[in-house]
Write a protein that holds these residues in place. Structure first.
Motif: not given
Ligand code: ADP
Ligand code: MG
Length: 709
Positions: A211-215, A695-703, A678-682, A686-690
């Protein structure tokens, strides 16, 4: 090396649509067009099938993978010193003119030197290359180059040894050169080619996912900028900034996934195992439990009636008796009409659990089955049927338990033994075989506190801080080759006294020399101790062969078991009281401690002997910690300090996705922020809708794509 999302593992993983098709080798690769992220590596000029196979060993299959192969280090060639300023022993860069024609000297067979002189306005220095005449031959006398290498010798003998060189336009400064991890047969040039192509491809299609605000908040460079800086930095400051982003990114993804998994479990109602009477279990147990075992089992029993799904970690050093804890949970499930599944990381260990626990369960009126991958199809089918029909309350097995065709009737409890050997995703898959079953994970590998805070925030922990009585600490020695004859005599002595012996050899990878293979060791042993029964055990053997060898050893029909590290995890033959580890310096300390845990399981005084290189002072120093302590926690700490977290975590000691850049001991503050964010965003999403890319990255990391169901 394992890298998420690039190795072909057995886990089903959804891929973004189109990706699979694009990676397919059968599609023609149009040469000349701009490279795309999912192009195969052989689409790069200069990379043929042979190099492609080697690159795959580094975890690289498509261009995208190369983006995440971060340089191991950098050589800073921006700092150029005058020739007169070169100091012996230092690595340095000079800008100098080739003053003499390179001359080839043949010293002896297989040894060539190429020598010449270079100079700048401050002085001259000799240059020597060893067996690299083609590299040197491309230099032109009278031309200026940038040379970077190590300075040896003083005065007139001073020289630059095998320096790397680059042609630079006048006034053009040196660059910062990335040094990539390699495997035999690959060169830095190959990796430069591959990463060049990958960076080229990135420019088109590689969206930012943070997310841009984190950068903005943490002043992190954007993804593409960071990737360029990591692979082709102009300054070391750029590298530092990019690395900060990579660390944040990695921890943030990790925390998003973990947070999500916690959320998935929160507010779940759990099964209630109302009958927690373990009287019969205590009676059937072949030994009185230690205080620690009793406590842990009581904690588990309390969890099982608490109304929430249990999520508990049992940490106990090797030999502390974790199997009995697993057995108790199986019994709790079974006596309440539920099924329990115990998953072990190797077939040997699963079979051993089944053998040792079957009588205990039988005494209580419960049957159990063993399910492993190498079983015949017919056997599997009948077991699958029994499990699905709920006929067997207790199932013990390997990864075979999480295969698609395994269905449980009423799965109420799952246990992962040696949990660090399983990925988070694999454990989740086992849980998904039931409806919110109680979960127990068991580990002998302690993890550092920083990580524990993040990882186990929602996990309850039971610690087995007590060994069963009568154990004598294993006497441990690190020795050099000179001691070999004495060690063979010592082996014979232990055998005469009725003991048994393990000889452990490291796996020898192709192209790695000069280790002796297990086969060679066994030959030597057969020559020295011809009257002894010696058997070999390694991972490539068929399961039936492995089982036969193990059961012969357990039954005392084999005196010496020569094995690779397949025996590392959990194997239990109490009569074995001597372990000799060949090339001990090739193993991590925690792994050696695990290995050592195979002896000292009975009442016999046990010994562990590590062979190390005679010359390797450091290696011996490293092994000394094992001679001084039997405490797994202390050893893990030393391991972490000595090897650095990269290696430690690279070995997946924690069962988490492998981390590539984050240093979990040094990046504490950043880690804290990543977790909070991470906590705040979720909480908000909860589903990282925006944030579909995130979301794809997280799934990839956790296979696993399942965590966002
Ligand atoms: P771990 O899995 O923690 O490494 P195991 O469960 O394999 O340890 O137990 C190691 C050995 O100690 C086994 O032979 C087991 O039967 C024995 N053992 C376990 N608990 C006790 C106990 N309370 N008293 C005596 N022996 C025990
Ligand atoms: Mg165990």
């Amino acid at each position: 090396m394992e890298r998420n999302g690039s190795t072909g593992d057995a886990l089903p993983r959804k891929r973004p649509s189109g990706r699979a098709a694009r990676t397919s080798k059968s599609l023609p690769q149009a040469r000349g067009r701009a490279p795309a992220l999912y192009d195969s590596l052989s689409s790069i000029d200069g990379i043929g099938p042979k190099k492609e196979a080697l690159l795959e060993r580094l975890g690289l299959r498509v261009l995208r993978d190369a983006l995440e192969l971060y340089p191991r280090s950098y050589e800073d060639r921006t700092h150029i010193v005058p020739v007169a300023g070169l100091r012996e022993g230092e690595r340095a860069c000079v800008r100098a003119v080739v003053g003499t024609t390179p001359v080839l000297h043949r010293i002896r067979k297989g040894m060539e030197l190429t020598k010449f002189t270079i100079f700048d306005e401050t002085g001259a220095i000799g240059v020597t290359y060893f067996n690299n005449r083609y590299y040197a031959a491309q230099l032109r006398e009278g031309e200026e180059y940038l040379f970077c290498g190590v300075v040896q010798g003083q005065g007139r003998a001073r020289q630059l040894v095998s320096p790397a060189y680059e042609k630079k336009a006048p006034g053009e400064g040196g660059s910062i050169v990335p040094i990539y991890p390699l495997t035999a047969g690959l060169t830095q040039r190959d990796l430069m080619r591959v990463t060049d192509a990958a960076l080229h491809a990135v420019a088109g299609e590689y969206p930012e996912f943070l997310p841009g605000y984190l950068l903005a908040e943490y002043r992190l460079p954007a993804l593409q900028e960071a990737l360029v800086a990591i692979h082709r930095p102009k300054t070391m400051e750029e590298v530092a900034a990019a690395r900060r982003r990579m660390v944040f990114e990695e921890l943030f993804l990790l925390c998003c996934g973990l947070q999500r998994m916690k959320e998935n479990r929160r507010d779940e109602s759990g099964l209630v195992f109302a009958n927690t009477d373990l009287t019969a279990f205590w009676e059937a147990l072949p030994f009185p439990p230690t205080g620690a075992q009793r406590r842990a089992i009581q904690e588990i029993a309390a969890d099982c009636v608490g109304g929430r799904p249990m999520n508990r970690l049992v940490q106990g050093d090797v030999g502390s008796g974790k199997t009995a804890i697993a057995a108790a949970l199986c019994v709790l499930a079974a006596q309440n009409g539920w099924q329990a599944a115990l998953m072990a990381p190797t077939e040997i260990l699963a079979a051993q659990h089944e053998q040792s626990l079957r009588p205990l369960f039988a005494a209580l009126g419960f049957s159990c089955v063993l399910l492993t991958g190498s079983m015949g199809a017919a056997e599997k089918r009948s077991k699958h049927a029994a499990i699905a029909a709920g006929e067997t309350p207790i199932v013990i097995g390997t990864h075979a338990l999480i295969q698609k065709d395994v269905e449980f009737c009423r799965l109420g409890a799952v246990i992962a033994d040696e949990q660090h050997r399983f990925g988070v995703g694999q454990r989740a898959m086992l849980r998904q075989k039931g409806k919110r079953p109680h979960t127990l994970v068991m580990s002998a590998t302690p993890i550092p506190r920083t990580l524990a805070l993040i990882l186990y925030g929602d996990l309850d922990v039971s610690v087995l801080d007590e060994l069963p009585p009568g154990r004598q600490p294993v006497e441990t020695y690190a020795v050099g080759e000179r001691m070999r004859p004495r060690i063979y005599r010592f082996i014979e002595k232990q055998l005469l006294d009725g003991g048994q012996v393990y000889v452990v050899c490291p796996l020898v990878e192709e192209g790695e020399l000069p280790l002796k293979s297990a086969e060679q060791h066994i030959e030597t042993l057969r020559e020295v101790l011809p009257h002894r029964r010696i058997a070999l055990l390694h991972g490539k053997m068929k399961q039936a062969e492995k089982d036969a060898v193990m059961s012969d050893f357990a039954a005392g029909k084999v005196d010496i078991l020569v094995a690779t590290t397949v025996i590392e995890v959990g194997v239990n033959v109490p009569n074995a009281n001597l372990m000799v580890v060949e090339d001990g310096d090739r193993f991590g300390l925690s792994q050696l401690h695990q290995l050592r845990g195979r002896v000292g399981r009975g009442r016999r005084q046990s010994y562990c002997i590590f062979f190390g290189k005679d010359k390797g002072e450091k290696a011996r120093e490293r092994l000394k910690i094992l001679c001084d302590t039997n405490d797994g926690f202390e050893i893990a700490r030393a391991d972490l300090v000595q090897r650095g977290p990269g290696d430690f975590f690279g070995q997946r000691q924690h069962g988490l996705p492998a981390l590539h850049v984050a240093d979990l001991t040094a990046d504490l503050a950043l880690m804290q922020s990543a977790r909070e964010e991470a906590e705040r965003l979720l909480v908000k999403q909860p589903g990282l809708e925006s944030y579909p890319e995130l979301r794809e990255r997280v799934g990839r990391m956790f296979q696993s794509t399942e965590i966002f169901n």
